[in-house]
Enzyme design. Structure first.
Site, PDB file in Angstrom:
ATOM      1  N   ASN A  61       0.839  -1.204   0.000  1.00  0.00           N
ATOM      2  CA  ASN A  61       0.000   0.000   0.000  1.00  0.00           C
ATOM      3  C   ASN A  61       0.870   1.248   0.000  1.00  0.00           C
ATOM      4  OD1 ASN A  61       0.559  -0.872   2.688  1.00  0.00           O
ATOM      5  ND2 ASN A  61      -1.124   0.322   3.513  1.00  0.00           N
ATOM      6  N   GLU A  63       0.449   5.208   0.527  1.00  0.00           N
ATOM      7  CA  GLU A  63      -0.471   6.238   1.006  1.00  0.00           C
ATOM      8  C   GLU A  63      -0.017   7.634   0.585  1.00  0.00           C
ATOM      9  OE1 GLU A  63      -0.992   5.502   5.208  1.00  0.00           O
ATOM     10  OE2 GLU A  63      -2.101   3.640   4.800  1.00  0.00           O
ATOM     11  N   CYS A  72      -4.178   0.742  -2.584  1.00  0.00           N
ATOM     12  CA  CYS A  72      -4.022  -0.504  -1.833  1.00  0.00           C
ATOM     13  C   CYS A  72      -2.968  -1.408  -2.477  1.00  0.00           C
ATOM     14  CB  CYS A  72      -5.336  -1.275  -1.808  1.00  0.00           C
ATOM     15  SG  CYS A  72      -6.663  -0.470  -0.919  1.00  0.00           S
ATOM     16  N   GLU A  74      -3.138  -4.555  -3.190  1.00  0.00           N
ATOM     17  CA  GLU A  74      -3.641  -5.487  -4.209  1.00  0.00           C
ATOM     18  C   GLU A  74      -3.632  -4.844  -5.587  1.00  0.00           C
ATOM     19  OE1 GLU A  74      -4.913  -4.773  -1.238  1.00  0.00           O
ATOM     20  OE2 GLU A  74      -6.300  -6.316  -0.524  1.00  0.00           O
ATOM     21  N   CYS A 111     -10.568  -4.543  -0.214  1.00  0.00           N
ATOM     22  CA  CYS A 111     -11.626  -3.523  -0.141  1.00  0.00           C
ATOM     23  C   CYS A 111     -12.495  -3.589  -1.400  1.00  0.00           C
ATOM     24  CB  CYS A 111     -11.009  -2.131   0.024  1.00  0.00           C
ATOM     25  SG  CYS A 111     -10.351  -1.439  -1.504  1.00  0.00           S
ATOM     26  N   CYS A 114     -10.762  -2.627  -4.721  1.00  0.00           N
ATOM     27  CA  CYS A 114      -9.856  -3.695  -5.201  1.00  0.00           C
ATOM     28  C   CYS A 114     -10.658  -4.855  -5.774  1.00  0.00           C
ATOM     29  CB  CYS A 114      -8.951  -4.179  -4.068  1.00  0.00           C
ATOM     30  SG  CYS A 114      -7.644  -2.992  -3.671  1.00  0.00           S
TER      31      CYS A 114
HETATM   32  N1  THU Z   1      -5.297  -1.508   2.459  1.00  0.00           N
HETATM   33  C1  THU Z   1      -4.751  -2.324   1.506  1.00  0.00           C
HETATM   34  O1  THU Z   1      -3.667  -2.038   0.969  1.00  0.00           O
HETATM   35  N2  THU Z   1      -5.414  -3.448   1.195  1.00  0.00           N
HETATM   36  C2  THU Z   1      -6.565  -3.862   1.790  1.00  0.00           C
HETATM   37  O2  THU Z   1      -7.081  -4.928   1.442  1.00  0.00           O
HETATM   38  C3  THU Z   1      -7.201  -3.053   2.816  1.00  0.00           C
HETATM   39  C4  THU Z   1      -6.564  -1.759   3.102  1.00  0.00           C
HETATM   40  C5  THU Z   1      -4.545  -0.311   2.839  1.00  0.00           C
HETATM   41  C6  THU Z   1      -5.161   1.007   2.452  1.00  0.00           C
HETATM   42  C7  THU Z   1      -4.542   1.928   3.481  1.00  0.00           C
HETATM   43  O3  THU Z   1      -3.256   2.293   3.046  1.00  0.00           O
HETATM   44  C8  THU Z   1      -4.401   1.056   4.704  1.00  0.00           C
HETATM   45  O4  THU Z   1      -4.432  -0.282   4.247  1.00  0.00           O
HETATM   46  C9  THU Z   1      -5.482   1.260   5.761  1.00  0.00           C
HETATM   47  O5  THU Z   1      -6.746   1.155   5.200  1.00  0.00           O
END
Ligand code: THU
Length: 161
Positions: A61, A63, A72, A74, A111, A114
């Site tokens: 991920n 940010e 994310c 994925e 999520c 994704c």
């Molecule tokens: N996140 C992912 O990378 N994958 C997921 O399946 C759920 C959430 C990340 C998004 C954000 O950077 C952090 O996790 C918190 O939501």
């Protein structure tokens, strides 16, 4: 009026009992989580995919201070694989997450955004993507991304039929 029901089956494994075919991808996803950029959530996610050409690609991920601009793990992994190997189907995906410096004991699941991308990736290549959601206590395995998004919107919906 009639009722329809959608059900799906998923397998549960302890990490120790995972089939051998997953071990390299689990390691790659764990490594990938170390490269997350997650200063806001402090939640690091790692993903690894396998293509039908035998390539393993990773994502984590990423940010951003403008929160919705982040992505994310994925989607980073799938887009990474598609950008490098645009003719190869993605057939396996592993997801891991780290919170407080340790891998979560329960798996995290993708999520909604994704799931949308994973479903279109399956449709694009006409190949199912198995998804392993890893937790240090238990793991979930689904046979297709489409299981996670029933009644999904896809390219066929744009035809207006
Ligand atoms: N996140 C992912 O990378 N994958 C997921 O399946 C759920 C959430 C990340 C998004 C954000 O950077 C952090 O996790 C918190 O939501």
């Amino acid at each position: 009026m009639s009722l329809s029901q959608v059900t799906f089956t998923y397998e549960k494994f302890s990490p120790e009992s995972l089939p051998q075919e997953w071990s390299a991808l689990v390691s790659a996803a764990k490594d990938a989580a170390e490269h997350a950029y997650s200063p806001y959530s402090r939640f690091s996610v790692g993903a690894a995919v396998l293509t039908d050409g035998g390539h393993v690609e990773i994502g984590s991920n990423q940010e951003n201070a403008a929160y919705p601009s982040g992505l994310c793990a994925e989607r980073v992994a799938v887009f990474h694989a598609n950008a490098k190997h645009s003719a190869e189907a993605v057939t396996k995906l592993v997801i891991v997450a780290k919170s407080g410096g340790v891998f979560t004991d329960s798996p995290i699941t993708p999520c909604g955004s994704c799931r949308q991308v994973l479903c279109e990736t399956e449709q694009r290549f006409g190949a199912k993507m198995q998804i392993l959601m890893y937790g240090s206590r238990e793991c979930y395995l689904v046979e297709s991304a489409s299981c996670l998004l029933p009644l999904s919107f896809g390219s066929e919906s744009l035809g207006g039929k």
